[in-house]
Scaffold this active site. Structure first.
Site, short mmCIF file in Angstrom:
data_model
loop_
_atom_site.label_atom_id
_atom_site.label_comp_id
_atom_site.label_asym_id
_atom_site.label_seq_id
_atom_site.Cartn_x
_atom_site.Cartn_y
_atom_site.Cartn_z
N GLY A 238 0.95 -1.08 -0.42
CA GLY A 238 0.07 0.29 -0.31
C GLY A 238 0.90 1.59 0.61
N GLU A 286 3.98 -6.51 1.97
CA GLU A 286 4.28 -7.04 0.30
C GLU A 286 3.83 -5.80 -0.50
OE1 GLU A 286 -0.15 -8.94 1.35
OE2 GLU A 286 1.36 -9.75 2.92
N PRO A 287 4.63 -5.32 -0.61
CA PRO A 287 4.70 -3.38 -1.76
C PRO A 287 4.95 -4.45 -3.00
CG PRO A 287 6.99 -4.20 -0.85
CD PRO A 287 6.00 -4.95 0.19
N ARG A 289 2.95 -1.52 -5.90
CA ARG A 289 3.59 -0.40 -6.49
C ARG A 289 4.71 0.75 -6.60
NH1 ARG A 289 -0.76 2.55 -8.47
NH2 ARG A 289 -2.99 1.10 -6.73
N ARG A 325 -5.01 2.54 -16.25
CA ARG A 325 -5.56 3.31 -14.75
C ARG A 325 -5.98 4.65 -15.38
NH1 ARG A 325 -1.59 5.32 -12.76
NH2 ARG A 325 -2.45 4.57 -10.54
N CYS A 356 -12.10 2.36 -29.24
CA CYS A 356 -13.00 2.61 -29.28
C CYS A 356 -14.21 2.92 -27.96
CB CYS A 356 -13.95 1.93 -30.02
SG CYS A 356 -13.59 2.18 -32.19
N GLU A 357 -13.64 3.51 -27.25
CA GLU A 357 -14.08 4.57 -25.91
C GLU A 357 -13.76 5.40 -25.23
OE1 GLU A 357 -15.72 2.18 -23.58
OE2 GLU A 357 -15.14 0.27 -25.19
C1 LIG Z 1 -2.57 -5.94 -4.53
C2 LIG Z 1 -2.18 -5.97 -2.73
C3 LIG Z 1 -0.77 -5.93 -2.44
C4 LIG Z 1 0.12 -4.41 -3.11
O1 LIG Z 1 -0.26 -3.30 -2.91
P1 LIG Z 1 0.43 -2.03 -3.44
O2 LIG Z 1 -0.36 -0.79 -2.99
O3 LIG Z 1 0.41 -1.88 -4.59
O4 LIG Z 1 1.64 -2.27 -2.45
C5 LIG Z 1 -0.55 -6.74 -1.41
N1 LIG Z 1 -1.50 -7.33 -1.02
C6 LIG Z 1 -2.22 -7.62 -1.03
C7 LIG Z 1 -3.10 -8.67 -0.33
C8 LIG Z 1 -2.98 -7.34 -2.14
O5 LIG Z 1 -4.11 -7.51 -3.18
#
Ligand SMILES: *Cc1c(COP(=O)(O)O)cnc(C)c1O
Length: 426
Positions: A238, A286-287, A289, A325, A356-357
């Protein structure tokens, strides 16, 4: 920080001139910077210092094999959301023992494959899923390691489509229900309780929702430590990145990412470390982005300029099928010319694709460089949730992906041909 800079008027990725890449490989073209990926990984790793931690890259952000291999070589684990992603990680040389399997809808086939490959943990999102995993594990005489994904019910202060930690979202199990799910898990013979997990949303630019969520969950973490001896607490991904840049201060600053983004690994670590180190648990991050978002760009070429009655459209050869996005969640990408402009000749207009959107746009009513037919431009920060969401809509072949490392370029994925579009069809 990233490695896309102008050298002598030409936008480069590390030592490679993007103009040359576009000429050699055509457009639209994704280009990734190895150094940026490595730096992002190292900055986060170093900010966490002595904390017992494990970084698991969220594969859904960028699943190219070359990108996964680069991260695996740095020691990264992986957060996966499908059997296909696990397959990719293994093909890229990643270690299944460092993979966690997230997502609300895991199938029998996926669960079995993950068990056979010996993944680190299943992050479960419902009681029904827990029972189901137990049954699949029993059918092949395996024990499934699990963590419960808790929904801490905090407001991540991000776009509603990428917020996941509120009670109204489909993700995770309500705080009040969590203990009951663990009780059930402890009674199931083919389940082993391993940890607890949460993920409150994506593109957070403020550390306070993380702090709030961690504080809210810690009492439960301690209880689980005592009752079930859990070994890890995953605080999810996140961490947000800087997408939006002021086009201020003259022609040499068309693209100059802020050195101190609102949410840097240092700020993140400074606020969270005191809370987390006291737990004496392995902390999983869990990065997605954060790791790859600013490590990629999408190069595209201007096909036409169209002066509508009310505004100017710059029509480019990339479309929403290549980068969705903006259409999907109002995502912002800076749009910069590959050849640096000597004057500040801007125009207010829309940059749109050939699809075509009406949703097929990269910006609307924005002050952009007044580029013309044949000019090359870069859509910045296209290293996460970009190629991975690309589709063949309008029967457009997927773009190629290039990985740059210093002066070297690797074709990380070949451009699709028209024949690829119909492969597998009768
Ligand atoms: C998508 C996701 C992430 C990664 O999120 P980012 O915003 O890209 O860091 C981590 N954990 C879980 C469970 C996710 O679904």
């Amino acid at each position: 920080m990233h490695q896309f800079k102008y050298h002598q008027g030409a936008l480069h990725c590390e030592e490679v001139n993007l103009q040359n890449l576009a000429e050699d490989y055509g457009t639209p073209l994704y280009v990734y910077s190895s150094q940026t990926l490595r730096n992002n990984y190292k900055r986060l790793h170093e900010a966490l210092g002595n904390l017992d931690h494990h970084i698991a890259f969220a594969v859904k952000a960028n699943s190219n094999l070359s990108v996964l291999r680069l991260l695996a070589d740095l020691g990264s684990g992986f957060d996966i959301v499908s059997g296909g992603e696990l397959f990719r990680v293994i093909k890229a040389g990643g270690d299944p023992k460092r993979c966690s399997f997230a997502g609300v809808g895991k199938t029998t086939e996926e669960i079995r494959y993950a068990l056979e490959q010996g993944i680190y943990c299943f992050n479960i999102e419902s009681l029904a899923e827990l029972e189901f995993i137990n049954n699949v594990a029993e059918s092949i005489s395996e024990i499934a390691p699990v963590a419960v994904r808790i929904n801490p019910n905090v407001d991540a202060q991000t776009h509603k489509y990428i917020s996941t930690g509120k009670a109204e979202n489909k993700f995770g199990i309500d705080y009040e229900e969590t203990m009951k799910v663990y009780e059930r898990a402890s009674a199931l013979p083919h389940i082993q309780i391993k940890g607890i997990q949460m993920h409150i949303g994506s593109q957070l630019t403020n550390v306070s929702p993380f702090v709030e969520a961690v504080k809210r969950v810690i009492p439960l973490v301690k209880e689980l430590q005592q009752t079930y001896g859990i070994e890890f607490f995953s605080i999810g991904g996140g961490i947000g990145i800087v997408y939006e840049e002021a086009l201020a201060s003259g022609p040499s600053h068309w693209w100059s990412e802020q050195e101190n983004p609102p949410l840097s690994p240092d700020v993140y670590a400074r606020e969270l470390l005191p809370l987390l180190s006291a737990l004496k648990l392995k902390i999983v991050l869990e990065p997605g982005r954060y790791m790859s978002g600013n490590a990629g760009v999408l190069l595209t070429s201007c096909l036409y300029e169209k002066k509508g009655r009310d505004k100017t459209f710059k029509i480019v050869d990339a479309g929403m099928n290549d980068l969705i996005r903006p259409a999907l969640y109002e995502g912002h990408h800076e749009i910069v010319p590959i050849v640096e402009r000597q004057s500040e000749n801007t125009v207010i207009g829309d940059v749109v694709g050939p699809i075509c959107e009406s949703g097929d746009f990269f910006c609307q009513n924005r002050a952009i460089a007044d580029f013309q037919q044949g000019d090359l431009i870069a859509l910045m920060s296209a290293g996460a949730y970009s190629f991975t969401m690309a589709s063949n809509y309008n029967s457009r072949p997927l773009p190629a992906e290039i990985l740059v490392d210093g002066t070297e370029t690797t074709v990380a994925r070949k451009r699709q041909q028209w024949t690829d579009l119909i492969a597998g069809e009768l």
